[in-house]
Design a protein around this motif. Structure first.
Motif, PDB file in Angstrom:
ATOM      1  N   LEU A 142      -7.178   1.198  -6.430  1.00 14.05           N
ATOM      2  CA  LEU A 142      -7.466   1.491  -5.026  1.00 14.05           C
ATOM      3  C   LEU A 142      -6.232   1.338  -4.145  1.00 14.05           C
ATOM      4  O   LEU A 142      -6.006   2.135  -3.229  1.00 14.05           O
ATOM      5  CB  LEU A 142      -8.563   0.547  -4.508  1.00 14.05           C
ATOM      6  CG  LEU A 142     -10.008   0.824  -4.891  1.00 14.05           C
ATOM      7  CD1 LEU A 142     -10.890  -0.322  -4.390  1.00 14.05           C
ATOM      8  CD2 LEU A 142     -10.486   2.148  -4.291  1.00 14.05           C
ATOM      9  N   ARG A 143      -5.429   0.327  -4.414  1.00 10.51           N
ATOM     10  CA  ARG A 143      -4.396  -0.060  -3.468  1.00 10.51           C
ATOM     11  C   ARG A 143      -2.988   0.446  -3.782  1.00 10.51           C
ATOM     12  O   ARG A 143      -2.222   0.742  -2.858  1.00 10.51           O
ATOM     13  CB  ARG A 143      -4.342  -1.596  -3.365  1.00 10.51           C
ATOM     14  CG  ARG A 143      -5.606  -2.220  -2.837  1.00 10.51           C
ATOM     15  CD  ARG A 143      -5.986  -1.659  -1.495  1.00 10.51           C
ATOM     16  NE  ARG A 143      -4.977  -1.971  -0.472  1.00 10.51           N
ATOM     17  CZ  ARG A 143      -4.915  -1.390   0.730  1.00 10.51           C
ATOM     18  NH1 ARG A 143      -5.765  -0.442   1.056  1.00 10.51           N
ATOM     19  NH2 ARG A 143      -3.986  -1.738   1.589  1.00 10.51           N
ATOM     20  N   ARG A 144      -2.620   0.513  -5.043  1.00 10.15           N
ATOM     21  CA  ARG A 144      -1.230   0.849  -5.357  1.00 10.15           C
ATOM     22  C   ARG A 144      -0.802   2.194  -4.757  1.00 10.15           C
ATOM     23  O   ARG A 144       0.268   2.280  -4.137  1.00 10.15           O
ATOM     24  CB  ARG A 144      -0.976   0.822  -6.858  1.00 10.15           C
ATOM     25  CG  ARG A 144       0.508   1.002  -7.190  1.00 10.15           C
ATOM     26  CD  ARG A 144       0.763   1.136  -8.682  1.00 10.15           C
ATOM     27  NE  ARG A 144       0.748  -0.110  -9.415  1.00 10.15           N
ATOM     28  CZ  ARG A 144       1.803  -0.921  -9.534  1.00 10.15           C
ATOM     29  NH1 ARG A 144       2.941  -0.625  -8.910  1.00 10.15           N
ATOM     30  NH2 ARG A 144       1.720  -2.018 -10.256  1.00 10.15           N
ATOM     31  N   PRO A 145      -1.588   3.282  -4.908  1.00  4.17           N
ATOM     32  CA  PRO A 145      -1.127   4.554  -4.330  1.00  4.17           C
ATOM     33  C   PRO A 145      -0.917   4.476  -2.821  1.00  4.17           C
ATOM     34  O   PRO A 145       0.054   5.048  -2.298  1.00  4.17           O
ATOM     35  CB  PRO A 145      -2.250   5.532  -4.688  1.00  4.17           C
ATOM     36  CG  PRO A 145      -2.922   4.928  -5.876  1.00  4.17           C
ATOM     37  CD  PRO A 145      -2.849   3.440  -5.654  1.00  4.17           C
ATOM     38  N   ARG A 146      -1.768   3.757  -2.143  1.00  2.00           N
ATOM     39  CA  ARG A 146      -1.669   3.687  -0.680  1.00  2.00           C
ATOM     40  C   ARG A 146      -0.435   2.900  -0.248  1.00  2.00           C
ATOM     41  O   ARG A 146       0.345   3.356   0.609  1.00  2.00           O
ATOM     42  CB  ARG A 146      -2.931   3.060  -0.096  1.00  2.00           C
ATOM     43  CG  ARG A 146      -2.879   2.840   1.419  1.00  2.00           C
ATOM     44  CD  ARG A 146      -4.262   2.601   1.991  1.00  2.00           C
ATOM     45  NE  ARG A 146      -4.211   2.149   3.378  1.00  2.00           N
ATOM     46  CZ  ARG A 146      -3.983   2.944   4.415  1.00  2.00           C
ATOM     47  NH1 ARG A 146      -3.754   4.224   4.231  1.00  2.00           N
ATOM     48  NH2 ARG A 146      -3.963   2.450   5.636  1.00  2.00           N
ATOM     49  N   VAL A 147      -0.232   1.727  -0.816  1.00  2.00           N
ATOM     50  CA  VAL A 147       0.896   0.908  -0.365  1.00  2.00           C
ATOM     51  C   VAL A 147       2.228   1.528  -0.777  1.00  2.00           C
ATOM     52  O   VAL A 147       3.225   1.417  -0.048  1.00  2.00           O
ATOM     53  CB  VAL A 147       0.778  -0.543  -0.869  1.00  2.00           C
ATOM     54  CG1 VAL A 147      -0.525  -1.174  -0.365  1.00  2.00           C
ATOM     55  CG2 VAL A 147       0.860  -0.640  -2.377  1.00  2.00           C
ATOM     56  N   GLU A 148       2.264   2.183  -1.918  1.00  2.00           N
ATOM     57  CA  GLU A 148       3.520   2.802  -2.333  1.00  2.00           C
ATOM     58  C   GLU A 148       3.823   4.052  -1.520  1.00  2.00           C
ATOM     59  O   GLU A 148       4.990   4.400  -1.317  1.00  2.00           O
ATOM     60  CB  GLU A 148       3.486   3.091  -3.831  1.00  2.00           C
ATOM     61  CG  GLU A 148       3.511   1.796  -4.648  1.00  2.00           C
ATOM     62  CD  GLU A 148       3.638   2.011  -6.149  1.00  2.00           C
ATOM     63  OE1 GLU A 148       3.586   3.189  -6.594  1.00  2.00           O
ATOM     64  OE2 GLU A 148       3.801   1.009  -6.875  1.00  2.00           O
ATOM     65  N   ALA A 149       2.799   4.730  -1.012  1.00  4.35           N
ATOM     66  CA  ALA A 149       3.030   5.870  -0.125  1.00  4.35           C
ATOM     67  C   ALA A 149       3.665   5.416   1.184  1.00  4.35           C
ATOM     68  O   ALA A 149       4.567   6.074   1.715  1.00  4.35           O
ATOM     69  CB  ALA A 149       1.719   6.598   0.146  1.00  4.35           C
ATOM     70  N   VAL A 150       3.201   4.282   1.712  1.00  2.67           N
ATOM     71  CA  VAL A 150       3.804   3.744   2.939  1.00  2.67           C
ATOM     72  C   VAL A 150       5.252   3.346   2.679  1.00  2.67           C
ATOM     73  O   VAL A 150       6.154   3.638   3.480  1.00  2.67           O
ATOM     74  CB  VAL A 150       2.997   2.543   3.468  1.00  2.67           C
ATOM     75  CG1 VAL A 150       3.726   1.870   4.628  1.00  2.67           C
ATOM     76  CG2 VAL A 150       1.609   2.990   3.905  1.00  2.67           C
ATOM     77  N   ALA A 151       5.500   2.681   1.557  1.00  2.00           N
ATOM     78  CA  ALA A 151       6.866   2.270   1.224  1.00  2.00           C
ATOM     79  C   ALA A 151       7.788   3.476   1.121  1.00  2.00           C
ATOM     80  O   ALA A 151       8.947   3.441   1.562  1.00  2.00           O
ATOM     81  CB  ALA A 151       6.871   1.474  -0.074  1.00  2.00           C
TER      82      ALA A 151
END
Length: 405
Positions: free
Chosen positions: A338-347
């Motif tokens: 759930l979280r890895r794609p979202r946080v890495e997109a922001v990074a």
């Protein structure tokens, strides 16, 4: 024998009592999982840190655990934002239909989140610095520097960018990357005539800074001071504020209004934030009955405006996964999916921003020419829509993540 027993998770311990820790604990309590927080500091960190930004998605996530309105009551809204290089100012396009960015003093945010967690039944123990763990099939035991121990079904590392839990999960895990900058924050009074609820991101002659108008008439400002030598927070705060102000006044002497902001700041009002860091990609978010959340696993550049908000979201999403998936390993896998794609997109969005904060004369001239055109052509929906419109559906069931063959 497997280290994982598939019985439902009934208890959790959260390591770290900053922002992510109390949020995660309150969400776990709501999910029916008895939770206790273990904080290394000897007491609440209600007097530590400068202000920080909460994006619309972060405040909306706080609504899920019932504390959003309490934060809105203490956070200043900033509905207008601009960027400046020298005398050039460009209004930044705003995303329609979302509430404004909010600025909150970190100590106030800590206090409200801690009080809310305690009101939900979370117990917080101080002076508990994690030094080791013992894993079993039916639980995990934490060992602390004072000789005490604690046991629960799962252990959650919400212990920040210098996370001890991260190293216990994976001794080869990467550590934070120092951005060769120190952070400072302050409030001051000066003769600037600023529109209400406005914030400006300024690229000065020698360093980046930002400033904005507060509801009480003061001006908020923050500095990102280039500094090659890495200093711990303790080391940075051991240097007298008067000396830091001398350096800031010299650094921003050619900037308007940077020079005035630095000149008018009193030593007692200067908050030394310390070194600025980001987390590189962390390969292993979990192991056995241990998992990471918040800055311990994803800390984007402060340029993102999303650090605290993403940490808040992750803690709540982790609680949903542990609520709905009985096997901790499967719950952690679903959480990471759930979280890895979202946080890495922001990074990825802000990966190049920090290089502009200490741009030299030639780079500044190029930015001065290109930036107005770039911002006028920016499509805010494309750049920020997915980030700021994100909402957590607490009631939606979480399914185990699909494992590719």
């Amino acid at each position: 024998m497997s280290l994982i027993d598939t019985a439902r998770v009934r208890s959790a311990m959260v390591i770290g009592g900053g922002i992510s820790g109390p949020v995660t604990a309150a969400a776990l309590q709501r999910a029916g999982i008895a939770t206790r927080v273990y904080e290394a500091y000897p007491g609440p960190a209600h007097s530590i840190g400068s202000n920080l930004a909460l994006a619309p998605n972060g405040v909306a996530a706080l609504d899920v655990i019932g504390v959003g309105d309490a934060i809105r009551a203490i956070a200043a809204p900033f509905s207008a934002q601009s960027a400046a290089i020298g005398a050039k100012h460009v209004d930044l396009p705003r995303l329609a239909g979302v509430e404004p960015l909010r600025l909150v003093d970190r100590p106030d945010l800590h206090r409200v989140l801690h009080e809310h967690a305690v009101a939900q039944g979370v117990e917080i123990e101080y002076g508990r610095r994690l030094i080791g763990v013992d894993e079993r099939a039916d639980g995990v035991t934490a060992r602390f520097a004072d000789g005490s121990t604690a046991t629960a079904d799962v252990l959650i590392g919400a212990d920040g960018i210098h996370s001890a839990t991260r190293s216990l999960i994976d001794p080869q895990a990467p550590g934070p990357t120092y951005l060769r900058m120190l952070g400072f924050g302050s409030y001051t009074t000066c003769d600037l005539e600023l529109p209400p609820e406005s914030m400006t991101f300024a690229f000065g002659h020698r360093a980046y800074y930002l400033y904005g108008s507060m509801p009480d008439g003061r001006v908020m400002w923050g500095a990102n001071l280039p500094h090659d030598r890495k200093l711990s927070l303790t080391e940075a705060r051991a240097i007298p504020a008067e000396r830091w102000l001398e350096i800031l006044r010299e650094t921003y002497a050619q900037d308007n209004p940077g020079a005035e902001l630095a000149r008018r700041t009193r030593p007692e009002d200067l908050e030394v934030v310390g070194g600025l860091y980001i987390m590189p990609r962390v390969p292993n978010w979990s192991r056995g009955r241990m998992v990471l959340t918040g800055d311990a696993v994803h800390a984007p550049s402060n340029s993102s405006g999303q650090g605290a908000s993403l940490a808040i979201e992750s803690g709540i999403e982790l609680a949903r996964c542990l609520r709905d998936i009985g096997d901790p390993a499967a719950a952690f896998a679903a959480y990471e999916a759930l979280r890895r794609p979202r946080v890495e997109a922001v990074a990825a969005r802000v990966a190049r921003t920090n290089s502009t904060k200490a741009a030299g004369p030639i780079a500044r001239r190029m930015m001065s020419a290109v930036m107005p055109v770039m911002f006028r052509m920016m499509n805010p929906e494309k750049v920020f829509g997915a980030e700021q419109r994100f909402r957590i559906d607490w009631d939606a069931p979480v399914r185990p993540a699909r494992v590719s063959a």
